[in-house]
Design a protein around this motif. Structure first.
Motif, PDB file in Angstrom:
ATOM      1  N   ALA A   1       0.847  -1.403   0.075  1.00  0.00           N
ATOM      2  CA  ALA A   1       0.157   0.133  -0.084  1.00  0.00           C
ATOM      3  C   ALA A   1       0.751   1.194   0.181  1.00  0.00           C
ATOM      4  CB  ALA A   1      -1.013  -0.147   1.244  1.00  0.00           C
ATOM      5  N   LEU A   2       2.159   1.122   0.602  1.00  0.00           N
ATOM      6  CA  LEU A   2       3.003   2.439   0.514  1.00  0.00           C
ATOM      7  C   LEU A   2       3.713   2.538  -0.728  1.00  0.00           C
ATOM      8  CD1 LEU A   2       4.764   1.890   4.078  1.00  0.00           C
ATOM      9  CD2 LEU A   2       3.157   3.536   3.391  1.00  0.00           C
TER      10      LEU A   2
ATOM     11  N   PHE B   1       3.051   5.865  -2.937  1.00  0.00           N
ATOM     12  CA  PHE B   1       3.563   6.843  -2.518  1.00  0.00           C
ATOM     13  C   PHE B   1       5.031   7.026  -2.050  1.00  0.00           C
ATOM     14  CE2 PHE B   1      -0.869   5.838  -1.280  1.00  0.00           C
ATOM     15  CZ  PHE B   1      -1.588   6.446  -1.703  1.00  0.00           C
ATOM     16  N   ASP B   2       5.764   6.128  -2.561  1.00  0.00           N
ATOM     17  CA  ASP B   2       7.000   6.067  -1.979  1.00  0.00           C
ATOM     18  C   ASP B   2       7.870   7.367  -2.602  1.00  0.00           C
ATOM     19  OD1 ASP B   2       7.322   3.939  -0.278  1.00  0.00           O
ATOM     20  OD2 ASP B   2       7.962   2.749  -2.053  1.00  0.00           O
ATOM     21  N   GLY B   3       7.862   7.575  -4.091  1.00  0.00           N
ATOM     22  CA  GLY B   3       8.540   8.894  -4.286  1.00  0.00           C
ATOM     23  C   GLY B   3       8.076  10.149  -4.003  1.00  0.00           C
ATOM     24  N   THR B   4       6.942  10.328  -3.661  1.00  0.00           N
ATOM     25  CA  THR B   4       6.288  11.698  -3.145  1.00  0.00           C
ATOM     26  C   THR B   4       6.631  11.784  -1.649  1.00  0.00           C
ATOM     27  OG1 THR B   4       4.425  11.284  -4.623  1.00  0.00           O
ATOM     28  CG2 THR B   4       4.236  12.885  -2.689  1.00  0.00           C
ATOM     29  N   ILE B   5       6.466  10.683  -0.951  1.00  0.00           N
ATOM     30  CA  ILE B   5       7.020  11.020   0.420  1.00  0.00           C
ATOM     31  C   ILE B   5       8.426  11.053   0.616  1.00  0.00           C
ATOM     32  CG2 ILE B   5       7.014   9.545   2.640  1.00  0.00           C
ATOM     33  CD1 ILE B   5       4.365   8.453   1.954  1.00  0.00           C
TER      34      ILE B   5
ATOM     35  N   ALA C   1      11.071   5.603  -8.572  1.00  0.00           N
ATOM     36  CA  ALA C   1      10.833   4.721  -7.353  1.00  0.00           C
ATOM     37  C   ALA C   1      10.585   3.458  -7.249  1.00  0.00           C
ATOM     38  CB  ALA C   1       9.791   5.479  -6.489  1.00  0.00           C
ATOM     39  N   HIS C   2      10.395   2.710  -8.665  1.00  0.00           N
ATOM     40  CA  HIS C   2      10.196   1.269  -8.586  1.00  0.00           C
ATOM     41  C   HIS C   2      10.900   0.536  -9.303  1.00  0.00           C
ATOM     42  CE1 HIS C   2       6.436   3.475  -7.466  1.00  0.00           C
ATOM     43  NE2 HIS C   2       6.598   2.762  -6.460  1.00  0.00           N
ATOM     44  N   SER C   3      12.266   0.991  -9.743  1.00  0.00           N
ATOM     45  CA  SER C   3      13.140   0.292 -10.667  1.00  0.00           C
ATOM     46  C   SER C   3      13.866  -0.958  -9.966  1.00  0.00           C
ATOM     47  CB  SER C   3      14.219   1.197 -11.109  1.00  0.00           C
ATOM     48  OG  SER C   3      15.169   0.591 -11.645  1.00  0.00           O
TER      49      SER C   3
ATOM     50  N   SER D   1       8.201   2.271   1.937  1.00  0.00           N
ATOM     51  CA  SER D   1       8.062   0.899   1.778  1.00  0.00           C
ATOM     52  C   SER D   1       9.337  -0.088   2.271  1.00  0.00           C
ATOM     53  CB  SER D   1       7.589   0.435   0.368  1.00  0.00           C
ATOM     54  OG  SER D   1       8.566   0.588  -0.368  1.00  0.00           O
ATOM     55  N   ASP D   2      10.430   0.347   2.050  1.00  0.00           N
ATOM     56  CA  ASP D   2      11.763  -0.167   2.376  1.00  0.00           C
ATOM     57  C   ASP D   2      11.888  -0.187   3.870  1.00  0.00           C
ATOM     58  OD1 ASP D   2      12.419   0.034  -0.438  1.00  0.00           O
ATOM     59  OD2 ASP D   2      13.574   1.815  -0.137  1.00  0.00           O
TER      60      ASP D   2
END
Length: 232
Positions: free
Chosen positions: A21-22, A25-29, A124-126, A185-186
């Motif tokens: 769920a996170l 929003f990882d990049g923004t946060i 953020a998701h590479s 999320s990490d």
């Protein structure tokens, strides 16, 4: 499979859902956290390395563990009880923290997520599996796994203070986002890895009647919560 272990697997699944769920929003946060005022970022930079596995084993963290073991030993009756308490506590911390370290580093290698430092280039998701390079070892957070296992072990041994230990782990985890080392999320995944190893090690110890016993619902509880005079 008995009910508590089955329930713990459901908790693990729920944790995985939380991490997922996170992700959107990882990049923004991450970008927002790194843009906080300089004083806040500097403070987080000063305390973030309390979350390394080296600090837990070789630094001040080991002093805290030794002090706790000595406290428990002093309150044990008889030489045999003191000896058992000391080596079982040392083994519990070693297995919990060591397992978390091994697991999180294996996951980092397999997953190969690019760190926030590479956000502009990779997003953020590479993922670059098996890259074996620090810049591609973002997921899960090693610092968060370390503090999750460290504070998780104490939370299992002293359940009345679990909120305090949880806040300690969360505080260090958040610093990893603020300093730009990890995405949210990490951090969530790392904390959960650490807490999970503390719980699973407690289950194993309870089966051996070491430090813990299984309560009426089958969950591990510290033996001294059953018999205040006993610490083995």
């Amino acid at each position: 499979m008995d009910r508590p272990l089955s329930s713990s697997l459901w908790l693990l699944l729920a944790a995985a859902v939380l991490v997922a769920a996170l992700l959107p929003f990882d990049g923004t946060i991450s970008q927002w956290a790194q843009g906080l005022p300089g004083g806040i970022v500097s403070f987080n930079e000063r305390i973030t390395d309390f979350g390394t596995f080296a600090w837990m084993i070789y630094g001040s963290g080991s002093i805290v563990i030794i002090a706790y073991i000595l406290h428990r030993v002093v309150h044990s009756d008889g030489f045999s009880s003191k000896a058992k308490t000391a080596w079982r506590l040392a083994l519990y911390f070693f297995v919990t923290i060591g397992s978390a370290s091994a697991l999180v580093h294996l996951l980092k290698l397999i997953i190969g997520r690019a760190r926030p430092e590479l956000f502009l280039e990779y997003g953020a998701h590479s993922l670059t599996p098996l890259a074996n390079e620090w810049l591609f070892e973002s997921f899960p957070s090693g610092h968060s796994a370390a503090v999750g296992s460290f504070f998780g072990a104490f939370a299992m041994l002293a359940p009345r203070l679990r909120i305090v230990f949880a806040l300690g782990a969360l505080t260090i985890g958040i610093t990893r986002i603020v300093v730009g080392a990890h995405y949210p999320s990490d951090v969530a995944a790392g904390l959960l890895v650490g807490l999970w190893t503390a719980l699973m090690t407690a289950f194993f110890f309870a089966r051996q009647e070491w430090l813990f016993r299984l309560d009426e619902k089958g969950w591990p509880r510290p033996k001294n919560s059953f018999h205040p005079a006993s610490s083995a």
